[in-house]
Write a protein that holds these residues in place. Sequence first.
Motif, PDB file in Angstrom:
ATOM      1  N   ALA A  22       0.829  -1.205   0.000  1.00 37.06           N
ATOM      2  CA  ALA A  22       0.000   0.000   0.000  1.00 37.06           C
ATOM      3  C   ALA A  22       0.865   1.258   0.000  1.00 37.06           C
ATOM      4  O   ALA A  22       0.541   2.251  -0.660  1.00 37.06           O
ATOM      5  CB  ALA A  22      -0.927  -0.003   1.215  1.00 37.06           C
ATOM      6  N   LYS A  23       1.973   1.226   0.731  1.00 33.92           N
ATOM      7  CA  LYS A  23       2.907   2.349   0.746  1.00 33.92           C
ATOM      8  C   LYS A  23       3.508   2.562  -0.638  1.00 33.92           C
ATOM      9  O   LYS A  23       3.612   3.693  -1.132  1.00 33.92           O
ATOM     10  CB  LYS A  23       4.015   2.076   1.767  1.00 33.92           C
ATOM     11  CG  LYS A  23       5.021   3.198   1.926  1.00 33.92           C
ATOM     12  CD  LYS A  23       4.416   4.373   2.673  1.00 33.92           C
ATOM     13  CE  LYS A  23       5.468   5.412   3.020  1.00 33.92           C
ATOM     14  NZ  LYS A  23       4.915   6.527   3.804  1.00 33.92           N
ATOM     15  N   LEU A  24       3.896   1.468  -1.284  1.00 34.62           N
ATOM     16  CA  LEU A  24       4.458   1.553  -2.636  1.00 34.62           C
ATOM     17  C   LEU A  24       3.437   2.116  -3.607  1.00 34.62           C
ATOM     18  O   LEU A  24       3.755   2.967  -4.450  1.00 34.62           O
ATOM     19  CB  LEU A  24       4.912   0.155  -3.078  1.00 34.62           C
ATOM     20  CG  LEU A  24       5.814   0.065  -4.303  1.00 34.62           C
ATOM     21  CD1 LEU A  24       7.190   0.634  -4.006  1.00 34.62           C
ATOM     22  CD2 LEU A  24       5.944  -1.390  -4.759  1.00 34.62           C
ATOM     23  N   LEU A  25       2.188   1.672  -3.476  1.00 38.37           N
ATOM     24  CA  LEU A  25       1.116   2.129  -4.361  1.00 38.37           C
ATOM     25  C   LEU A  25       0.808   3.603  -4.155  1.00 38.37           C
ATOM     26  O   LEU A  25       0.344   4.278  -5.083  1.00 38.37           O
ATOM     27  CB  LEU A  25      -0.139   1.275  -4.114  1.00 38.37           C
ATOM     28  CG  LEU A  25      -1.369   1.561  -4.972  1.00 38.37           C
ATOM     29  CD1 LEU A  25      -1.063   1.396  -6.458  1.00 38.37           C
ATOM     30  CD2 LEU A  25      -2.520   0.631  -4.568  1.00 38.37           C
ATOM     31  N   SER A  26       1.061   4.117  -2.962  1.00 40.62           N
ATOM     32  CA  SER A  26       0.804   5.539  -2.703  1.00 40.62           C
ATOM     33  C   SER A  26       1.813   6.449  -3.411  1.00 40.62           C
ATOM     34  O   SER A  26       1.579   7.645  -3.542  1.00 40.62           O
ATOM     35  CB  SER A  26       0.836   5.810  -1.190  1.00 40.62           C
ATOM     36  OG  SER A  26       2.154   5.721  -0.675  1.00 40.62           O
TER      37      SER A  26
END
Length: 411
Positions: free
Chosen positions: A195-199
């Motif tokens: 999720a952090k990467l996708l942000s």
Amino acid sequence: MRRRKLHNLQEEFINKFLETIENNEEYLEFINRHKPELLSNCDIAIREVKFFDVFNNTQLNNLIKGISNLNKEKYSIDLSLMSKKYKDLNYLIIQYDNSSTRSLCEVTFKDDLFINNVRAGFTQINNNQAVVEFSISFKEIMTHNLWIDFIKENKELLYGKKFFGYYNIGEMIKSAHFALIYNSISKVIDAALQAKLLSVFSLNFGNEYTLPQYNAIHVPQEHFKKEYFDNMFLCRTYEINNKYLIVDITSDEGLKMDLYFSGLYSSINFLQLLARYRMDLYYFLFEKIERFEINRRVNKYFLNSRKRIALKDYRWLINKIRSLNDNKLRENYTDSRELLEDWKSFYDGKEEEFIDFENGQYTKKYNTIYSECFDHIKMAYSIQKENLVIYIATLSLIASLIGIVTTVLLG
């Protein structure tokens, strides 16, 4: 499920989950009671994490444009490729008998508490797709307590994400299934990282599926025992120069790979392996996701739940067959064997003769699957076109008869 309901259920789960592993007396008593057998898990520290996603040229353009537009106050950006704001560039080239690796970017997080930077590179696996490797390095080696802080800091990024699973943790507590809760920690960490990467990055499969992931895990020397890794339950083990790559064969979507080491760390060069083994290594990493994609796009036509063949699904299948044809000149991997000369594969405690992706079994398998699907879809699509021709001809005949009748009546 509606996005808002999913958001609420995930929020309820993660808050209860954090409360349980930090403050629930029964859970903490369970951890203390089983401390000897859990000690190796509690003491391990993650050095590096890699995620893998696949992009076509349009998606690669979106990824690169997104990187170039990141907030310069929050990120320091070293972009290796040029981007055009209103135009797509051709980052992929025709490669039938070779492939190469390319650096994409290094993005440094200026004010993040945990992540230092993300380095990305890619290699083509056929003429119209590339696998991008996102390598995450941290400001310090991530231990158990730091991971809990990481989840707290980034938990809101998880809400509404399809790849973030949850369960009724209240029932688990009532049933005293604390081992399940403990084992869920790594899954929540993985989801929070994705999720952090996708942000930050525009992902492809990573929007919906759990991506293939590699974790480099340091284990204290006293817990680093060969017999422990050779026969891990429902896992395949690859011994590589006194390091152990454990692959979870029960993964629902993207492959989960943990490299356990003690002492000095040297990363596995997956991009170099992808450049050599191309589609076979791709299916090794993404096979579960490909199965979901095949069922989503093709299965409805086998079940006759959809009478009309959607052109986008037909084109998707054609591109899949083409991607395998692009690799026909790379079916013989004998010149790549030196990359795996230090690898030994074990399953159920026994050494295997081959590494999964080195003998072309995946491309043979999917060539059969796609060919079968294509024959069925092509026949159904031909019938659909013939029916359309008949339908148009019938309408034309009716229109002509109406015209004749009208002419006669008016005459």
